[in-house]
Design a protein around this motif. Structure first.
Motif, PDB file in Angstrom:
ATOM      1  N   GLN A  61      -3.536  10.117  87.993  1.00 25.30           N
ATOM      2  CA  GLN A  61      -2.382  11.009  87.881  1.00 25.30           C
ATOM      3  C   GLN A  61      -1.357  10.447  86.902  1.00 25.30           C
ATOM      4  N   ILE A  62      -1.135   9.137  86.966  1.00 27.89           N
ATOM      5  CA  ILE A  62      -0.187   8.498  86.058  1.00 27.89           C
ATOM      6  C   ILE A  62      -0.677   8.609  84.621  1.00 27.89           C
ATOM      7  N   GLU A  63      -1.964   8.412  84.429  1.00 30.15           N
ATOM      8  CA  GLU A  63      -2.543   8.559  83.089  1.00 30.15           C
ATOM      9  C   GLU A  63      -2.328   9.982  82.568  1.00 30.15           C
ATOM     10  N   TYR A  64      -2.533  10.978  83.409  1.00 27.17           N
ATOM     11  CA  TYR A  64      -2.375  12.372  82.992  1.00 27.17           C
ATOM     12  C   TYR A  64      -0.922  12.713  82.656  1.00 27.17           C
ATOM     13  N   PHE A  65       0.017  12.261  83.487  1.00 25.45           N
ATOM     14  CA  PHE A  65       1.423  12.622  83.302  1.00 25.45           C
ATOM     15  C   PHE A  65       2.200  11.642  82.422  1.00 25.45           C
ATOM     16  N   ALA A  66       1.544  10.639  81.879  1.00 27.48           N
ATOM     17  CA  ALA A  66       2.225   9.561  81.155  1.00 27.48           C
ATOM     18  C   ALA A  66       3.159  10.048  80.049  1.00 27.48           C
ATOM     19  N   ASN A  67       2.791  11.058  79.348  1.00 29.86           N
ATOM     20  CA  ASN A  67       3.629  11.544  78.239  1.00 29.86           C
ATOM     21  C   ASN A  67       4.338  12.848  78.566  1.00 29.86           C
ATOM     22  N   LYS A  68       4.361  13.204  79.849  1.00 31.17           N
ATOM     23  CA  LYS A  68       4.913  14.498  80.238  1.00 31.17           C
ATOM     24  C   LYS A  68       6.112  14.425  81.172  1.00 31.17           C
ATOM     25  N   ALA A  69       6.288  13.303  81.886  1.00 31.09           N
ATOM     26  CA  ALA A  69       7.311  13.258  82.942  1.00 31.09           C
ATOM     27  C   ALA A  69       7.818  11.842  83.156  1.00 31.09           C
ATOM     28  N   ASN A  70       8.981  11.751  83.801  1.00 35.72           N
ATOM     29  CA  ASN A  70       9.452  10.471  84.317  1.00 35.72           C
ATOM     30  C   ASN A  70       8.593  10.170  85.546  1.00 35.72           C
ATOM     31  N   LEU A  71       8.198   8.917  85.699  1.00 38.17           N
ATOM     32  CA  LEU A  71       7.309   8.549  86.792  1.00 38.17           C
ATOM     33  C   LEU A  71       7.872   7.387  87.600  1.00 38.17           C
TER      34      LEU A  71
END
Length: 75
Positions: free
Chosen positions: A43-53
């Motif tokens: 999930q982190i890999e998928y959202f890495a460039n899309k959201a604050n994590l």
């Protein structure tokens, strides 16, 4: 992801953050009691460039171990 540590009198709590900016959505990943931050690797890999994590290791788990779980209601 940047690893950070929050130090408490009972032990250190490790967490990881990625900040994309104030206009980005923020996702918080909280693994259950038998898991750690690695549960969300995909999930982190998928959202890495899309959201604050934000993801953490709960006290007593993985990077947040050891952690004193001795406490009372008087504390």
């Amino acid at each position: 992801m940047e690893e950070k540590v929050y130090t408490t009198p009972l032990g250190d709590i490790h967490y990881w953050v990625q900040w994309k900016g104030k206009d980005a959505q923020t996702l918080v990943f909280l693994p259950g009691l038998t898991a750690d931050h690695r549960l969300f690797d995909k999930q982190i890999e998928y959202f890495a460039n899309k959201a604050n994590l934000f993801v953490w290791d709960a006290p007593g788990h993985a990077s947040s171990y050891p952690f004193s779980l001795r406490f009372s209601m008087d504390d």
